[in-house]
Design a protein around this motif. Structure first.
Motif, PDB file in Angstrom:
ATOM      1  N   PRO A 193       0.835  -1.396   0.110  1.00  0.00           N
ATOM      2  CA  PRO A 193      -0.334   0.029   0.250  1.00  0.00           C
ATOM      3  C   PRO A 193       0.844   1.137  -0.034  1.00  0.00           C
ATOM      4  CG  PRO A 193      -0.913  -1.507   1.556  1.00  0.00           C
ATOM      5  CD  PRO A 193       0.480  -1.980   1.016  1.00  0.00           C
ATOM      6  N   LEU A 194       1.925   1.203   0.670  1.00  0.00           N
ATOM      7  CA  LEU A 194       2.793   2.451   0.752  1.00  0.00           C
ATOM      8  C   LEU A 194       3.422   2.655  -0.541  1.00  0.00           C
ATOM      9  CD1 LEU A 194       3.911   4.771   2.489  1.00  0.00           C
ATOM     10  CD2 LEU A 194       5.859   3.113   3.322  1.00  0.00           C
ATOM     11  N   ALA A 195       4.097   1.392  -1.007  1.00  0.00           N
ATOM     12  CA  ALA A 195       4.663   1.807  -2.456  1.00  0.00           C
ATOM     13  C   ALA A 195       3.618   2.094  -3.510  1.00  0.00           C
ATOM     14  CB  ALA A 195       5.274   0.421  -2.666  1.00  0.00           C
ATOM     15  N   ALA A 196       2.598   1.504  -3.484  1.00  0.00           N
ATOM     16  CA  ALA A 196       1.563   2.068  -4.375  1.00  0.00           C
ATOM     17  C   ALA A 196       1.197   3.746  -4.334  1.00  0.00           C
ATOM     18  CB  ALA A 196       0.266   1.239  -4.532  1.00  0.00           C
ATOM     19  N   LEU A 197       1.059   4.076  -3.259  1.00  0.00           N
ATOM     20  CA  LEU A 197       0.694   5.438  -3.188  1.00  0.00           C
ATOM     21  C   LEU A 197       1.949   6.429  -3.361  1.00  0.00           C
ATOM     22  CD1 LEU A 197      -1.445   5.535  -0.014  1.00  0.00           C
ATOM     23  CD2 LEU A 197      -2.123   5.419  -2.161  1.00  0.00           C
ATOM     24  N   LEU A 198       3.121   5.922  -2.948  1.00  0.00           N
ATOM     25  CA  LEU A 198       4.234   6.721  -3.292  1.00  0.00           C
ATOM     26  C   LEU A 198       4.588   6.537  -4.727  1.00  0.00           C
ATOM     27  CD1 LEU A 198       6.845   5.309  -0.532  1.00  0.00           C
ATOM     28  CD2 LEU A 198       5.833   7.525  -0.787  1.00  0.00           C
ATOM     29  N   VAL A 199       4.378   5.735  -5.457  1.00  0.00           N
ATOM     30  CA  VAL A 199       4.304   5.494  -6.742  1.00  0.00           C
ATOM     31  C   VAL A 199       3.513   6.595  -7.690  1.00  0.00           C
ATOM     32  CG1 VAL A 199       4.292   4.116  -8.967  1.00  0.00           C
ATOM     33  CG2 VAL A 199       5.634   3.256  -7.074  1.00  0.00           C
ATOM     34  N   ALA A 200       2.324   6.515  -7.180  1.00  0.00           N
ATOM     35  CA  ALA A 200       1.067   7.150  -7.500  1.00  0.00           C
ATOM     36  C   ALA A 200       1.401   8.853  -7.591  1.00  0.00           C
ATOM     37  CB  ALA A 200      -0.243   6.992  -7.120  1.00  0.00           C
ATOM     38  N   ALA A 201       1.903   9.079  -6.185  1.00  0.00           N
ATOM     39  CA  ALA A 201       2.047  10.704  -6.027  1.00  0.00           C
ATOM     40  C   ALA A 201       3.327  11.167  -6.842  1.00  0.00           C
ATOM     41  CB  ALA A 201       2.452  10.557  -4.498  1.00  0.00           C
ATOM     42  N   ILE A 202       4.316  10.254  -7.005  1.00  0.00           N
ATOM     43  CA  ILE A 202       5.631  10.891  -7.477  1.00  0.00           C
ATOM     44  C   ILE A 202       5.301  10.795  -8.875  1.00  0.00           C
ATOM     45  CG2 ILE A 202       7.816   9.994  -8.405  1.00  0.00           C
ATOM     46  CD1 ILE A 202       8.354   8.867  -5.519  1.00  0.00           C
ATOM     47  N   VAL A 203       4.593   9.907  -9.676  1.00  0.00           N
ATOM     48  CA  VAL A 203       4.280  10.046 -11.223  1.00  0.00           C
ATOM     49  C   VAL A 203       3.372  11.169 -11.588  1.00  0.00           C
ATOM     50  CG1 VAL A 203       3.234   8.724 -12.945  1.00  0.00           C
ATOM     51  CG2 VAL A 203       4.749   7.637 -11.390  1.00  0.00           C
ATOM     52  N   ALA A 204       2.433  11.357 -10.575  1.00  0.00           N
ATOM     53  CA  ALA A 204       1.442  12.553 -10.765  1.00  0.00           C
ATOM     54  C   ALA A 204       2.283  13.831 -10.703  1.00  0.00           C
ATOM     55  CB  ALA A 204       0.292  12.199  -9.586  1.00  0.00           C
ATOM     56  N   TRP A 205       3.165  13.840  -9.630  1.00  0.00           N
ATOM     57  CA  TRP A 205       3.954  15.169  -9.739  1.00  0.00           C
ATOM     58  C   TRP A 205       4.655  15.313 -10.550  1.00  0.00           C
ATOM     59  CZ3 TRP A 205       9.308  15.511  -8.644  1.00  0.00           C
ATOM     60  CH2 TRP A 205       9.814  16.585  -8.502  1.00  0.00           C
ATOM     61  N   ALA A 206       5.472  14.295 -11.159  1.00  0.00           N
ATOM     62  CA  ALA A 206       6.444  14.268 -12.278  1.00  0.00           C
ATOM     63  C   ALA A 206       5.983  14.845 -13.658  1.00  0.00           C
ATOM     64  CB  ALA A 206       7.501  12.847 -12.213  1.00  0.00           C
ATOM     65  N   PHE A 207       4.683  14.168 -13.767  1.00  0.00           N
ATOM     66  CA  PHE A 207       4.131  14.436 -15.107  1.00  0.00           C
ATOM     67  C   PHE A 207       3.049  15.676 -15.138  1.00  0.00           C
ATOM     68  CE2 PHE A 207       5.758  10.285 -15.703  1.00  0.00           C
ATOM     69  CZ  PHE A 207       6.374  10.260 -16.949  1.00  0.00           C
ATOM     70  N   GLY A 208       2.830  16.393 -13.948  1.00  0.00           N
ATOM     71  CA  GLY A 208       2.034  17.535 -13.671  1.00  0.00           C
ATOM     72  C   GLY A 208       0.604  17.002 -14.022  1.00  0.00           C
ATOM     73  N   TRP A 209       0.166  15.783 -13.585  1.00  0.00           N
ATOM     74  CA  TRP A 209      -1.189  15.522 -14.097  1.00  0.00           C
ATOM     75  C   TRP A 209      -2.194  16.163 -13.146  1.00  0.00           C
ATOM     76  CZ3 TRP A 209      -0.502   9.280 -13.825  1.00  0.00           C
ATOM     77  CH2 TRP A 209       0.162   9.030 -15.066  1.00  0.00           C
ATOM     78  N   ASP A 210      -3.337  16.390 -13.754  1.00  0.00           N
ATOM     79  CA  ASP A 210      -4.363  16.978 -13.158  1.00  0.00           C
ATOM     80  C   ASP A 210      -5.215  15.954 -12.155  1.00  0.00           C
ATOM     81  OD1 ASP A 210      -6.331  18.885 -12.405  1.00  0.00           O
ATOM     82  OD2 ASP A 210      -7.578  18.671 -14.236  1.00  0.00           O
ATOM     83  N   VAL A 211      -5.039  15.960 -11.045  1.00  0.00           N
ATOM     84  CA  VAL A 211      -5.676  14.918  -9.927  1.00  0.00           C
ATOM     85  C   VAL A 211      -6.055  15.678  -9.009  1.00  0.00           C
ATOM     86  CG1 VAL A 211      -4.468  12.933 -10.642  1.00  0.00           C
ATOM     87  CG2 VAL A 211      -3.394  14.432  -8.957  1.00  0.00           C
ATOM     88  N   THR A 212      -7.034  15.073  -8.041  1.00  0.00           N
ATOM     89  CA  THR A 212      -7.586  15.514  -6.889  1.00  0.00           C
ATOM     90  C   THR A 212      -6.635  15.297  -5.655  1.00  0.00           C
ATOM     91  OG1 THR A 212      -9.749  15.259  -7.534  1.00  0.00           O
ATOM     92  CG2 THR A 212      -9.439  16.066  -5.454  1.00  0.00           C
ATOM     93  N   ARG A 213      -6.166  16.418  -4.865  1.00  0.00           N
ATOM     94  CA  ARG A 213      -5.222  16.023  -3.817  1.00  0.00           C
ATOM     95  C   ARG A 213      -6.048  15.742  -2.662  1.00  0.00           C
ATOM     96  NH1 ARG A 213      -0.481  14.926  -5.883  1.00  0.00           N
ATOM     97  NH2 ARG A 213      -0.094  16.291  -7.719  1.00  0.00           N
ATOM     98  N   VAL A 214      -5.463  14.977  -1.609  1.00  0.00           N
ATOM     99  CA  VAL A 214      -6.128  14.360  -0.422  1.00  0.00           C
ATOM    100  C   VAL A 214      -6.003  15.906   0.550  1.00  0.00           C
ATOM    101  CG1 VAL A 214      -5.741  13.532   1.936  1.00  0.00           C
ATOM    102  CG2 VAL A 214      -5.412  12.393  -0.370  1.00  0.00           C
ATOM    103  N   ASP A 215      -7.024  16.252   1.218  1.00  0.00           N
ATOM    104  CA  ASP A 215      -7.543  17.297   1.995  1.00  0.00           C
ATOM    105  C   ASP A 215      -7.297  16.893   3.697  1.00  0.00           C
ATOM    106  OD1 ASP A 215      -7.939  19.845   3.066  1.00  0.00           O
ATOM    107  OD2 ASP A 215     -10.065  19.907   2.658  1.00  0.00           O
ATOM    108  N   LEU A 216      -6.259  17.406   4.021  1.00  0.00           N
ATOM    109  CA  LEU A 216      -6.089  17.233   5.432  1.00  0.00           C
ATOM    110  C   LEU A 216      -6.085  18.558   6.135  1.00  0.00           C
ATOM    111  CD1 LEU A 216      -5.536  14.580   7.026  1.00  0.00           C
ATOM    112  CD2 LEU A 216      -3.139  15.182   7.001  1.00  0.00           C
ATOM    113  N   SER A 217      -6.964  19.234   5.974  1.00  0.00           N
ATOM    114  CA  SER A 217      -7.057  20.403   6.638  1.00  0.00           C
ATOM    115  C   SER A 217      -7.372  20.481   8.202  1.00  0.00           C
ATOM    116  CB  SER A 217      -8.082  21.328   6.065  1.00  0.00           C
ATOM    117  OG  SER A 217      -9.253  20.719   6.063  1.00  0.00           O
ATOM    118  N   GLU A 218      -7.950  19.327   8.531  1.00  0.00           N
ATOM    119  CA  GLU A 218      -8.366  19.253   9.908  1.00  0.00           C
ATOM    120  C   GLU A 218      -6.848  18.931  10.606  1.00  0.00           C
ATOM    121  OE1 GLU A 218     -11.316  17.177   7.340  1.00  0.00           O
ATOM    122  OE2 GLU A 218      -9.332  16.905   7.599  1.00  0.00           O
ATOM    123  N   SER A 219      -6.906  19.427  11.618  1.00  0.00           N
ATOM    124  CA  SER A 219      -5.490  19.350  12.639  1.00  0.00           C
ATOM    125  C   SER A 219      -6.168  18.465  13.878  1.00  0.00           C
ATOM    126  CB  SER A 219      -5.072  20.474  12.944  1.00  0.00           C
ATOM    127  OG  SER A 219      -4.172  20.377  13.865  1.00  0.00           O
TER     128      SER A 219
END
Length: 744
Positions: A193-219
């Protein structure tokens, strides 16, 4: 610092610390995903992971179980959030914890195990399907619908209207999860699970994909105390009980499953339920999801080498450190990747292994009915439907009656009735008994554990009618005398008694005949095969049902503690004279209970192989040599081989008894008296114990105190067993514990 404290700390550093880090890496993405599937703030999943790890780990009854947010509760939380709001849902979680705490204090944990696993597995499979369907819409760039059916209906349209980058991230995440298990072990040390999320986050950032980001505004620091739910209090109470029971059952079943994965201390179920209750009270007060024992994290913990509860506690500490210090990094995770992770988890919750298990016990209808009802009607309704069907099937099995018929060559009919005889089985019972021809001699065996008045009346009425028409009925009850007591007017106990083995299994075939009337022995043209066949049938009808649970357990491996070497004489029954059962004795039988000395002629690999296997593979703790009175082999040895006649193989084999004869002559001189044969039989036992010591491994284990040599002598005429003292004084400890001395 004491040596025990130092050892405990080293054990924690060596095993529990690495395991806690592995579980932490698995827990973070799963906690975020479950919070998302539950419709709760994402930070609620991290809070539940922290509390489940620290509080549940410290107070629970299992050494290695890991608690946290559970996917199986996500449907309940979604409905509660939609109905009462998030803060009120937290109060329901808190109150559910109070209920669990009270149940634990009242020692009610064992009652939860009465819930059919087929219901639990069916519920979890349904929850997995619902989660997968709802999150699949998010992976495809849309939004989930209000129910599983609606999600299924909308799915074709959602697939037709794909959203490029969002779909790519979701597909990439699922691909990494599916392929991760096929990568080398060194790579797979990073949780999938950790590897899949890391790969997805890195690829989306590297290629500038238009995706929805996780909102962790709550503290974590923005906390408000839970509020009481508003609405019908009956529904609120039902919700509290539902959360408490579902979370408790999942935790306890997980506990039982995890106990089979490690060799440490067994789980205290009442303490586990108490610990879960306190953890749910704390997580509800802090604004977290309900917690329960989670099989994925617990299995990961065991496989990572955890030994104590320290691993679970530390994993909660690492989640807390991550949430406070690195919570900002969660914003880099694409929402579609998190949804894809949930789709993968949901599919895995439909466990084919569980289907195979319930299929083996005929509980597939309960599994399927629970799964379908949860998907169509809802979680609570589905669980109740599954429980109702499981109860009906259990009642059906309880009242199932089996009637087996077998005709002998002499015209006698054997009828065996098995099961619990209640009024529900009377129609089947009556149908089978009325089909027996008039005038037949019937041996009726009642292999039952209960009989009510309706069943008794059916059997008794048939018996009277059958005897009135010229037939004969002999009734034999293998367990408690339900029929005999009812026929005599006695009061039968409503409590089922445990089955006991038939009390005539040990009799020879010639003696095992019913007294009324005596049954003839086989004629000359009948072979022993008919006796063996009849014996096998009797075993299947009487004994097999009683011993099947034992042999099912023994089927995995044998672990005998004794090697028992005795004569092939048909009058010697090792299990009878030692009161041993299946799996206790590793038995070797030969003419004269002889043990050839190492290297002697004629060479015999059979006995040697058995000794080697018993001592070096099975690690038996005792080798027993058992002789008996009137042994024909010793008579042959005493006659110098004359009594072996024209049996060359026997004459060669009896040479292994020459040392026994020499020792007998040495101690008895040339005096031959009427009891000389039995004296030689005892001396032979002593000599075979000496022969065992000619094998190096046997001698080493005896000297090390890990193996004991014992001599027995069975007096056939008196049916008594005597201990035979050893020849060497160093074995005096063995002789000090006689069953019966020679003078008894």
């Amino acid at each position: 610092m004491s040596s025990d404290t130092k050892s405990s700390r080293l054990n924690t550093l060596r095993h529990d610390l690495p395991a806690s880090l592995v579980v932490f890496l698995v827990a973070v993405p799963l906690s975020l995903g479950i919070a998302m599937a539950s419709g709760a703030p994402l930070v609620a999943g991290l809070i539940a992971a922290v509390v489940g790890g620290i509080v549940g780990g410290a107070l629970g009854g299992s050494a290695v179980q890991v608690s946290g947010p559970a996917a199986g509760l996500s449907l309940v939380v979604v409905d509660l959030v939609h109905t009462y709001g998030w803060r009120a849902t937290c109060m329901i979680t808190l109150l559910a914890g109070v209920v669990q705490l009270l149940l634990g204090v009242l020692k009610a944990a064992r009652a939860a195990l009465a819930v059919s696993p087929a219901v639990i597995h069916g519920m979890l499979a349904a929850v997995g399907i619902i989660i997968a369907l709802s999150q699949l819409h998010i992976v495809l760039g849309g939004s989930s619908q209000h129910s599983a059916i609606a999600n299924l209906v909308e799915l074709p349209g959602q697939i037709a209207d794909l959203h490029g980058h969002k779909v790519a991230v979701g597909v990439l995440t699922i691909a990494v999860l599916a392929l991760w298990t096929r990568l080398p072990q060194r790579v797979r040390s990073v949780p999938a699970p950790l590897a899949a999320l890391l790969v997805a986050a890195i690829v989306a950032w590297a290629f500038g994909w238009d995706v929805t980001r996780v909102d962790l505004s709550e503290s974590v620091t923005e906390w408000a105390f839970p509020v009481l739910p508003q609405g019908d209090w009956h529904m609120v109470v039902s919700s509290v009980l539902l959360v408490a029971l579902l979370a408790g059952c999942e935790s306890l079943l997980c506990c039982v499953a995890v106990d089979g994965m490690h060799g440490g201390r067994r789980c205290d179920l009442d303490q586990e339920l108490t610990g879960q209750g306190v953890a749910n009270m704390v997580t509800g007060a802090l604004g977290g999801l309900p917690v329960a024992g989670v099989i994925v994290r617990s299995t990961t913990n065991v496989k990572a080498g955890a030994r104590t509860r320290v691993s679970s506690i530390l994993h909660g500490v690492w989640v807390l450190v991550f949430a406070l210090g690195f919570g900002w990094s969660i914003k880099l995770i694409p929402l579609e990747a998190l949804a894809a992770l949930l789709v993968f988890i949901g599919v895995q919750m439909v466990n084919l292994g569980h289907v195979k298990k319930v299929h083996g016990h005929g509980e597939v209808p309960v599994y399927v009915a629970t799964m379908a009802a949860v998907i169509v009607l809802g979680l609570a309704e589905g669980v109740l439907a599954g429980l109702a069907l499981a109860a009906l099937l259990a009642l059906r099995r309880l009242t199932r009656v089996t009637v087996l018929k077998h005709a002998d060559r002499d015209g006698r009919l054997h009828v065996t009735i098995s099961g619990s005889l209640t009024f529900l089985g009377v129609p089947r019972l009556t149908h089978e008994l009325r089909a027996i021809p008039d005038g037949t001699t019937v041996d009726l065996d009642l292999n039952i554990d209960f009989m009510d008045n309706g069943a008794f009346e059916a059997i008794h009425s048939w018996r009277l009618d059958h005897e009135r028409m010229g037939g004969t009925v002999h009734i034999d009850e293998l367990h408690d005398e339900w029929y005999a007591l009812a026929a005599s007017g006695g009061r039968t106990s409503p409590v089922k008694s445990p089955p006991r083995a038939p009390d005539r299994w040990w009799l020879p075939w010639a003696h095992r005949r019913r007294p009324e009337p005596p049954r003839p022995l086989p004629s000359d043209d009948e072979t022993a095969e008919c006796l063996l066949t009849a014996g096998a049938r009797e075993y299947h009808s009487r004994t097999a049902p009683l011993v099947r649970p034992i042999f099912t357990e023994l089927a995995r491996k044998q672990q005998p503690t004794h090697l028992f070497i005795t004569c092939a004489d048909s009058r010697i029954m090792p299990s009878l004279i030692t009161s041993s059962g299946p799996g206790d004795l590793f038995t070797v039988r030969n003419i004269g209970n002889l043990v050839p000395r190492r290297g002697t002629e004629p060479h015999d690999d059979s006995v040697v192989a058995a000794i080697e296997y018993a001592t070096q593979v099975l690690s038996v703790r005792t080798i027993t040599v058992c002789g008996h009175s009137g042994c024909g082999a010793m008579a042959g040895v005493l006659s110098g081989g004359v009594q072996a006649g024209s049996l060359p193989g026997l004459r060669r084999w009896l040479r292994h008894g020459d040392h026994s004869l020499a020792r007998f002559i040495e101690t008895e001189g040339d005096r031959l008296h009427s009891g000389a044969l039995d004296v030689l039989c005892r001396v032979n036992v002593q000599q075979q114990l000496e022969n065992l010591l000619t094998y190096r491994k046997v001698e080493e284990q005896v000297n090390a105190g890990t193996l004991e040599l014992v001599g027995l002598f069975f007096d056939i005429g008196s049916a008594r067993v005597h201990m035979v003292p050893p020849l060497r004084p160093e074995f005096a400890s063995v002789a000090a514990r006689p069953l019966m001395t020679a003078d008894d």
